[in-house]
Design a protein around this motif. Sequence first.
Motif, PDB file in Angstrom:
ATOM      1  N   VAL A 188       0.835  -1.201   0.000  1.00 38.57           N
ATOM      2  CA  VAL A 188       0.000   0.000   0.000  1.00 38.57           C
ATOM      3  C   VAL A 188       0.871   1.254   0.000  1.00 38.57           C
ATOM      4  O   VAL A 188       0.632   2.210  -0.765  1.00 38.57           O
ATOM      5  N   GLY A 189       1.890   1.278   0.860  1.00 34.11           N
ATOM      6  CA  GLY A 189       2.783   2.433   0.895  1.00 34.11           C
ATOM      7  C   GLY A 189       3.534   2.628  -0.412  1.00 34.11           C
ATOM      8  O   GLY A 189       3.720   3.759  -0.880  1.00 34.11           O
ATOM      9  N   PHE A 190       3.975   1.528  -1.010  1.00 29.16           N
ATOM     10  CA  PHE A 190       4.681   1.600  -2.287  1.00 29.16           C
ATOM     11  C   PHE A 190       3.774   2.152  -3.380  1.00 29.16           C
ATOM     12  O   PHE A 190       4.193   2.982  -4.199  1.00 29.16           O
ATOM     13  N   ASP A 191       2.530   1.691  -3.411  1.00 32.98           N
ATOM     14  CA  ASP A 191       1.570   2.173  -4.412  1.00 32.98           C
ATOM     15  C   ASP A 191       1.355   3.679  -4.278  1.00 32.98           C
ATOM     16  O   ASP A 191       1.392   4.416  -5.281  1.00 32.98           O
ATOM     17  N   ALA A 192       1.145   4.145  -3.045  1.00 31.15           N
ATOM     18  CA  ALA A 192       0.912   5.576  -2.839  1.00 31.15           C
ATOM     19  C   ALA A 192       2.132   6.390  -3.244  1.00 31.15           C
ATOM     20  O   ALA A 192       2.013   7.446  -3.887  1.00 31.15           O
ATOM     21  N   SER A 193       3.335   5.912  -2.895  1.00 29.44           N
ATOM     22  CA  SER A 193       4.553   6.635  -3.222  1.00 29.44           C
ATOM     23  C   SER A 193       4.776   6.689  -4.729  1.00 29.44           C
ATOM     24  O   SER A 193       5.108   7.746  -5.285  1.00 29.44           O
ATOM     25  N   GLN A 194       4.589   5.556  -5.409  1.00 30.98           N
ATOM     26  CA  GLN A 194       4.803   5.525  -6.855  1.00 30.98           C
ATOM     27  C   GLN A 194       3.796   6.392  -7.598  1.00 30.98           C
ATOM     28  O   GLN A 194       4.128   7.050  -8.597  1.00 30.98           O
ATOM     29  N   ARG A 195       2.576   6.414  -7.126  1.00 28.13           N
ATOM     30  CA  ARG A 195       1.567   7.277  -7.752  1.00 28.13           C
ATOM     31  C   ARG A 195       1.920   8.759  -7.543  1.00 28.13           C
ATOM     32  O   ARG A 195       1.687   9.587  -8.433  1.00 28.13           O
ATOM     33  N   GLN A 196       2.452   9.069  -6.367  1.00 31.19           N
ATOM     34  CA  GLN A 196       2.856  10.448  -6.111  1.00 31.19           C
ATOM     35  C   GLN A 196       3.993  10.862  -7.047  1.00 31.19           C
ATOM     36  O   GLN A 196       3.997  11.968  -7.605  1.00 31.19           O
ATOM     37  N   VAL A 197       4.969   9.969  -7.217  1.00 24.11           N
ATOM     38  CA  VAL A 197       6.084  10.252  -8.130  1.00 24.11           C
ATOM     39  C   VAL A 197       5.569  10.468  -9.550  1.00 24.11           C
ATOM     40  O   VAL A 197       5.980  11.410 -10.249  1.00 24.11           O
ATOM     41  N   ALA A 198       4.657   9.581  -9.980  1.00 22.30           N
ATOM     42  CA  ALA A 198       4.106   9.706 -11.327  1.00 22.30           C
ATOM     43  C   ALA A 198       3.325  11.007 -11.492  1.00 22.30           C
ATOM     44  O   ALA A 198       3.393  11.666 -12.536  1.00 22.30           O
ATOM     45  N   SER A 199       2.583  11.400 -10.451  1.00 23.65           N
ATOM     46  CA  SER A 199       1.826  12.650 -10.514  1.00 23.65           C
ATOM     47  C   SER A 199       2.754  13.844 -10.642  1.00 23.65           C
ATOM     48  O   SER A 199       2.501  14.765 -11.432  1.00 23.65           O
ATOM     49  N   GLU A 200       3.837  13.839  -9.887  1.00 26.47           N
ATOM     50  CA  GLU A 200       4.785  14.943  -9.950  1.00 26.47           C
ATOM     51  C   GLU A 200       5.471  15.029 -11.312  1.00 26.47           C
ATOM     52  O   GLU A 200       5.932  16.109 -11.720  1.00 26.47           O
ATOM     53  N   ARG A 201       5.527  13.921 -12.023  1.00 29.45           N
ATOM     54  CA  ARG A 201       6.122  13.906 -13.355  1.00 29.45           C
ATOM     55  C   ARG A 201       5.105  14.218 -14.451  1.00 29.45           C
ATOM     56  O   ARG A 201       5.434  14.145 -15.646  1.00 29.45           O
ATOM     57  N   GLY A 202       3.877  14.520 -14.052  1.00 28.78           N
ATOM     58  CA  GLY A 202       2.864  14.897 -15.013  1.00 28.78           C
ATOM     59  C   GLY A 202       2.136  13.746 -15.677  1.00 28.78           C
ATOM     60  O   GLY A 202       1.448  13.948 -16.687  1.00 28.78           O
ATOM     61  N   VAL A 203       2.236  12.531 -15.140  1.00 29.50           N
ATOM     62  CA  VAL A 203       1.533  11.383 -15.702  1.00 29.50           C
ATOM     63  C   VAL A 203       0.046  11.500 -15.415  1.00 29.50           C
ATOM     64  O   VAL A 203      -0.359  11.886 -14.311  1.00 29.50           O
ATOM     65  N   ARG A 204      -0.793  11.193 -16.411  1.00 31.75           N
ATOM     66  CA  ARG A 204      -2.238  11.266 -16.223  1.00 31.75           C
ATOM     67  C   ARG A 204      -2.676  10.328 -15.111  1.00 31.75           C
ATOM     68  O   ARG A 204      -2.088   9.258 -14.917  1.00 31.75           O
ATOM     69  N   SER A 205      -3.723  10.692 -14.377  1.00 25.28           N
ATOM     70  CA  SER A 205      -4.149   9.931 -13.195  1.00 25.28           C
ATOM     71  C   SER A 205      -4.458   8.482 -13.521  1.00 25.28           C
ATOM     72  O   SER A 205      -4.141   7.578 -12.733  1.00 25.28           O
TER      73      SER A 205
END
Length: 460
Positions: A66-83
């Motif tokens: 769960v923590g890994f998923d949240a962290s990776q999604r945050q990284v992707a969001s900061e890089r401008g990846v679509r939700s």
Amino acid sequence: MIRTTGRERPGGGTPSLVLDPAQVELMLSQVTTAALPADDVARMDVLRGLEQLKCAVEGAQAAIAVGFDASQRQVASERGVRSEKQGDGIGHQIALARRESPQKGSRHLGLAKILKAEMPHTMRALRGGFITEWRATILARETACLDVERRREIDKILAADADRLSAMGDLETEREARRLASRLDPASVAARRRRAEGERTVTVRPAPDTMTWLTASLPVRDGVAVFAVLKREATRLIAAGDERSRGQIMADTLVNRVLHGGAQEGPGVPALAVNVVVSVDTLLGESDDPATIPGYGPIPADLLREWIRDGLDAGVEVSLRRLFAEPSTGALVAMESRRRAFDGSLADFIELRDQQCRTPWCDAPVRHRDHVVTAAHGGPTSAANAQGLCEACNYAKEAIGWQAWPRPGPVHTVETITPTGHRYLSTAPPIIEPRGRPMRKLPDGMSPVERLLAQLLSAA
């Protein structure tokens, strides 16, 4: 296995504890290289402790996912990846770390996110080592059709007491979750059932030793009836001297009837009856508490009433076997016998009461009706001194050093002591939902079946 980071939690308090990869490696090394205990009591204690440790490890894996998923999604969001693309590849990474397929990795992640967000008590039980990841999966699966509020209610009922949940077998957990779901939201369960019936199918896949697994996903009424027909035919042929095993006869009968049009039910042979245990209120349509098919588990109340209506519409005689339970506990009332063998109605009663093998966590079908205290030692042939066991468990308890006897109480309970002195309790599961109140009295002159049939006919 854990270390103190030295950083304080927000707002002060004790330092947080973080899993350290080096410490995990050390623990792994200790488990794989340490000398094993030489004393039998210690062997059982260590075995139990390792099982709890294994469950706790699965809980830690879920929390990490769960923590890994949240962290990776945050990284992707900061890089401008679509939700909608931010979760790509996360399940694959988890699968690689766990040495499993991407499909399983995504399933592990999905379960972990559900437990974290909607089933905190189950997550806590898993993290504490009380239940396996599969047990948590069962609870999540059987509550998937419910809204979050009702899912959390079942989570609290079944998992808030981690000791109680850990004492339940996988099948018992599944049945209890299904029973609660049917009671709390019968409409959602009915909708899920209709979708599942629309997906009925037959599949085949390879099995070891040039065998195959032929699997049929059927509506419960059809599946239970098919299995019961095969079981009855095996019982008949074995009694006639057939030397094949029960399983061999059932498999051969299935093949014969499908491929070669084997003998069907002939004239004068009564239709096979499926035992259904139901409360009076559900039978009369005044409650949505689920009914129970012994050996299968709970079924929604609307499905039972549908079966009865279908039988009436088709002109089929509707026959209901009356089984009485103590409302406050859900336990069946007892029967006694003057014979040494459990047969006839008493044998039926034991199988209906126990539902599956009484050995804790076994969940296998009942094959033997066994004296808890043997007849050779003065044990009576009674419901109180009986337990339903699978064949393997019955033979195991005959080994030297095993002891068992009934324990007093409102629910049938058996205490078993193993040769190492470890004690285990087994209680008969409730056959109906315990209500904590006496059964209400019906008007004079009308039985529950008569009232039900009158209501169904007037509504037709």
